[in-house]
Design an enzyme around this catalytic site. Structure first.
Site, PDB file in Angstrom:
ATOM      1  N   LEU A  36       0.782  -1.133  -0.106  1.00 41.62           N
ATOM      2  CA  LEU A  36       0.136   0.110  -0.044  1.00 41.62           C
ATOM      3  C   LEU A  36       0.613   1.167  -0.126  1.00 41.62           C
ATOM      4  CD1 LEU A  36      -2.912   1.019   0.372  1.00 41.62           C
ATOM      5  CD2 LEU A  36      -2.477   1.200   2.623  1.00 41.62           C
ATOM      6  N   ASP A  37       0.676   2.114  -0.984  1.00 41.94           N
ATOM      7  CA  ASP A  37       1.359   3.632  -1.011  1.00 41.94           C
ATOM      8  C   ASP A  37       2.716   3.217  -1.431  1.00 41.94           C
ATOM      9  OD1 ASP A  37      -1.268   4.635  -0.898  1.00 41.94           O
ATOM     10  OD2 ASP A  37      -0.806   4.952   1.389  1.00 41.94           O
ATOM     11  N   GLN A  38       3.075   2.096  -1.720  1.00 42.69           N
ATOM     12  CA  GLN A  38       4.649   1.784  -1.904  1.00 42.69           C
ATOM     13  C   GLN A  38       4.997   1.589  -3.063  1.00 42.69           C
ATOM     14  OE1 GLN A  38       6.817   2.035   0.867  1.00 42.69           O
ATOM     15  NE2 GLN A  38       4.913   2.443   1.936  1.00 42.69           N
TER      16      GLN A  38
END
Lengths: 286, 286, 286, 286
Positions: D229-231
Site C-alpha cells: 500500500l502506497d509503496q
C-alpha cells in the site's frame, strides 16, 4: 559521475534518417561507450538536435584526433557541432560591480568543489568587492569605467582575458553594458543575470518597474549576451511570490536569492556542456 | 469555518494613530467577536489598509443598520470602506467563448460545494459551450458578436446581468474585448484570466509570443478588468516550466492548467471578500 | 522600513470579544501608531493569536516600562505574550560541522546588511570551517566532540554562549544531536535545517533515503529544535524537482540550494519576530 | 506533433558499448526516421535505459512484424523492451468513489481532445458520481463493496475490464484498497493518486496527519499500484504552500488542485509511453 574522462558532442543540422546511427557508429567503432544521449527534432524547421556523452576509457582515438576525424561525418551531414572534454575545465572570468551576492555564491560553490571550473580573475568597475574576491584567493582586477575611457578599458579587459585563457565570462551583476568587441570575442559564452522574468521589465531598475505594476511574482533570467540588450537566448528563469506589502527594497532583497540560484544553474549547464544555441534560443539538454 | 453569519469590512484611508482601536471599538461595542484581522500601512503613501471579519452571532445591530452606523466613524477618518456578509453569496456571470477548461473547472468546483456563489448565467459569443453549461444546469445565453452588432449586444448583455442581479463577471477565456459600458457597470468586479505572466506578452497570442522569445517559463495572470487592455490590477499569477521541446501547441495545452487554477484562486479571494483595489494594484488579504 | 524604533507584541490566549480593542487601546493611549497587525482565531481551540508592531516615535512610555505596564492587561486575559524591539538585534551563534554552504550564505547576507543581527561566534565540532568564519571576521570556537567528552563540551558551549549574550542558536548543518541542556537554555530559539521535507526521511542520510524511494521532489525543512529529534515545530519548508537521472551525489549537491534558502528564510522570520510557537506548531506572521 | 503514426520502444538491459548504434541501426535499416531519443546509463547498476520514437511514414516493416523482428536484437542484448504505437490509444477505466474533482478533470480534458485515450467505463463503489460520468456520455458501473462481497465484486470488475479491452486503470480518488488479483492483471498499469507527498503520510487521512504535524507544504503523489500500500513506484509529485491558518477542511479543499494536476500529468506520461518501471522506481522520459 564517471572517474575517467568523457567526450561530449553537441550537434544540430538538417534532419534526415540515419543521423543517430551514424554518430553512434563513429563512437562505437572507436571503442566508446555512450553514457548519455538526448536527441530530438524540431518538426517545424526540419532540424535535428543532439547531445551525446561517452566514456573515453577504452576509446582508441587520441583526444586531439577526434574532432578532425568526426569532421568527415559532420561535413557530410552539414552539421554544426562542438566537441568538449570533461577534463578540460572551463576558465571563467567573473565580472562584478558592487553587489556581492552572486560573487559569494559562485566563489563558495567553487571552493566547495561543486563547480568544476577555474576562476583565474574577477573583474570589476569598482573596488568594493576586492576583499570578497581576495578572501577566496582570486585575483581582482579593477577597471574603472568612464564614458571617456570605456573603449580603452574594454580593450584592456579583453587583453587580460586572453592572457588568462578565459573561455567564459559571467556577468555576476556587472552593472555595465558590455561592448560588441567583448561579445564578439566570446560568442555564446557570456552569461548574464537579469533581475526580472524576461521579457517583462527589460532595461534598468526592473524591481521598481515590478513594484509599479503591482505584479504578484518577481523573477530572474539568465541569458547569453548578444548585442541586443536583454534580448539574448534565455538559458534559465525562475520566479518567487511577492505581496502588496513588499516595498521596492523588499523586492531587491528577495530577488537576490533568485539571481544567485538562476545564474548558478545556468552556469552549471554551460559548464556541463549542456547548452546549444540556435536561432536566439537555447536547447538545454538537462 | 463559523456556521453563523459573519461581516467583513475592507478599509483604506490616510493613516493616523488609533484607527484599529476605533474600528475594533465599533465592533466590540455592539457585541461582535473578531475572527480575523489584517492591517498594514504603506509608509510611502501614509496609507492605512485593513480587513476585519467578525461573527454576527451575538452582534446586536441589525445587518441593515451596520453600514450607516459605521459611516459616522468612516467619514470622520476619510475612509473608503466596503461591508460584506458571508451569507450574501456573490452572483456570477461566466463569460466564455470556445475553450471549455476554465468553464468546467468553475462549474465542477461549484457543484462540489467548493465555491460559495450563485451562477445564474453563462454568456457566450459562440454556441460551442452550451452543452457544457447546460449539463451543469446553468442557463446559457448566446450573444453572437459582429462589428455591427457589438454595441447592441453588450447592452443586451448588461440588461441580462441586471435582470439576474449579477454582481461579478468572470471572463473565463472570453475572447472578446469588453466595452467601457460593461466595465463601468461592474467596477473592480470583472475578473479576467490572461494567458501570460503580465506584463510580458500583452495582447493577442501570448503563447506564440512566448515560443518566439524562447522563454523557459510560461504563466497566467488574473486581473480586474479596466479600460486599459491587460493593464488592470493584478490579483494572482502563477508560472510553469517549459522546455525547448515544447511547441506552441504544447504551451497552449500546458498553459490551460495554469489558467484554470489562477482564475479559480483569484475568484476565491474575490468571493471571500479578500481583495481591495488601490492605485491600480490589489491588496490581497490572504 | 521605519527609521525610528518599533515595538512588537506576540500574543496568544483564550479567545473572547474585545481583545484586539484592548491591546490596540493600550498602544493608542500611549501615543503609538500601529504599522502592522495580524490577528486570527483558531475556532477549534477557541484560541486567539496576534502580532502587532507599532512605531515608538511618539510613544510616551519608556521602553523599560512597556512590558510591566502591559502585564496588567496581559494577566487579565490570561495571555502568553512576548515583547520585542527592532533596535535590539538578535545575537546569533552559528553551529557548523564541515559543510560550508549554509555558513557562507548567512555570513555573506550578514556582511551585505541583509540580516540585522549580531554574530559573535561560530561554533564547530571540526576545524574545517575556521578559515571560512575568520575570513568574515567572526571568531571561531572549536569543540571537538567524542562520546566521552560530549557532556563537558556542551557545558563549555553553553558557558561561551552565555558569555556572549547569545539569544539564538542556528544549527547551520551541525551534524551533532544537541543535548537537552542546550535545548532548555534556548527554548524556541534553536533553529535547525533538516535536509528533507519532514516528516519524510527523518534521521540520518535523508538524501540516500530519498534516492532509494525514488521520489520526484526533494526538500528541506527548518524547525525549532525540541528534545524529540526532527519533531520540533516546523518553520519553513521548500522542495525542488529531481529526476531518475540524479544520483545521491546529485541530490546532495542540488539540496544545498534548498537548505541555504530555507534556513535563511526561517531565520529571517525569527529575527523579524514573526514566529510564535504553540502546541508544537509555528504561527508565521509573514 | 507528427500526423503519421509513430512507434516507440522502451528498453532496459545490462549496459555495453554499441547498444544505441544497434537499436538505431534496426530503425534506420527499415527506413524509419527518429523523432526523439533519450538514453542514459545508471553507472551504479551498469544499466542501460532508452526510449526512442520514430516515424512510421516510410518504415517498410508491417507494424505486426516489428516486435518479432526486434526480438532477435533484444534477446541478444538481454533486453527488456516494450513496443507502442501512437495510433493505438490506451483504453482507460476510471475508478472513483464520491469525490468528483479528478473525474471531472479527466473527463473534461478528454472531451477537449487533450488526452488521446478511450474511456469505455467509469467504475465506482458508490452511486454518487453516476450523473457526472453520464453527462460526459461514459457508462457508469456501480460495484457496491462490503467485506462480504469484496472478492466477488473485484472478480466482476476484472471481467468488465476484460470485456472492454481495458489496458490502464486510473484510481481517481477510489477510496478502496484494490486486490492483488486486479494488480496482477494490470502490472505497471494501475495509476493511483495519493493525497500527500509520499513517503510522508502514508495510509488514511493524510491531510489530518499533515495538519497535526504542522507542515508548511502539502503534496500529492501519483504512483503505480503494487501490492504494498502506497509503496509503488512514484511517477509524479507536486506540493503547495499552506499556513497555520488553514484548517483540515482548507487542506482538503486546496489539495484537490494538486490531486487533479498531478494525476493528469502522470497519466499523460503513461499515455505518451514515457514511463519505464525498474526496481520500484520510474524512469520518466519527459
Amino acid at each position: 559521475m564517471p572517474t575517467s574522462d568523457t567526450a561530449t558532442l553537441l550537434i544540430h543540422c538538417p534532419d534526415q534518417p540515419g543521423l543517430v546511427h551514424d554518430v553512434t557508429g563513429f563512437i562505437f567503432s572507436h571503442g566508446g561507450n555512450i553514457l548519455d544521449l538526448e536527441q530530438h527534432i524540431d518538426p517545424l524547421g526540419n532540424l535535428f538536435f543532439m547531445r551525446v556523452e561517452w566514456s573515453l576509457e577504452k576509446f582508441h582515438l587520441e583526444k586531439e584526433e577526434i574532432d578532425s576525424r568526426f569532421s568527415i561525418l559532420g561535413r557530410r551531414h552539414q552539421m554544426w557541432w562542438k566537441l568538449h572534454f570533461a577534463s578540460q575545465r572551463k576558465r571563467l572570468a567573473l565580472f562584478v560591480s558592487k553587489e556581492s551576492h552572486c560573487l559569494y555564491d559562485l566563489l563558495s560553490r567553487h571552493e566547495a568543489g561543486e563547480l568544476p571550473v577555474e576562476i583565474p580573475v574577477v573583474v570589476s568597475n569598482h573596488e568594493v568587492l576586492r576583499p570578497a574576491a581576495e578572501r577566496f584567493g582570486i585575483p581582482f582586477h579593477h577597471f574603472p569605467i568612464t564614458p571617456a575611457n570605456k573603449a580603452a578599458q574594454e580593450e584592456a579587459q579583453i587583453a587580460l582575458l586572453r592572457e588568462h585563457g578565459i573561455d567564459t565570462v559571467v556577468l555576476a551583476r556587472y552593472m555595465q553594458i558590455v561592448s560588441p568587441a567583448l561579445i564578439r570575442e566570446f560568442p555564446d559564452a557570456i552569461l548574464n543575470i537579469h533581475h526580472s522574468f524576461l521579457p517583462a521589465f527589460v532595461g534598468a531598475k526592473p524591481y521598481h518597474q515590478a513594484y509599479e505594476r503591482g505584479v504578484k511574482i518577481i523573477g530572474a533570467t539568465s541569458h547569453y549576451v548578444t548585442e541586443d540588450l536583454d534580448q539574448g537566448p534565455i538559458i534559465h528563469q525562475d520566479v518567487m511570490r511577492v505581496s502588496h506589502e513588499d516595498s521596492v527594497a523588499d523586492l531587491v532583497r528577495l530577488g537576490k536569492d533568485l539571481e544567485k540560484t538562476v545564474l548558478a544553474k545556468a552556469l552549471w549547464w554551460h559548464v556541463m556542456n549542456r547548452l546549444l544555441v540556435y536561432r536566439n534560443k537555447t536547447v538545454v539538454f538537462s
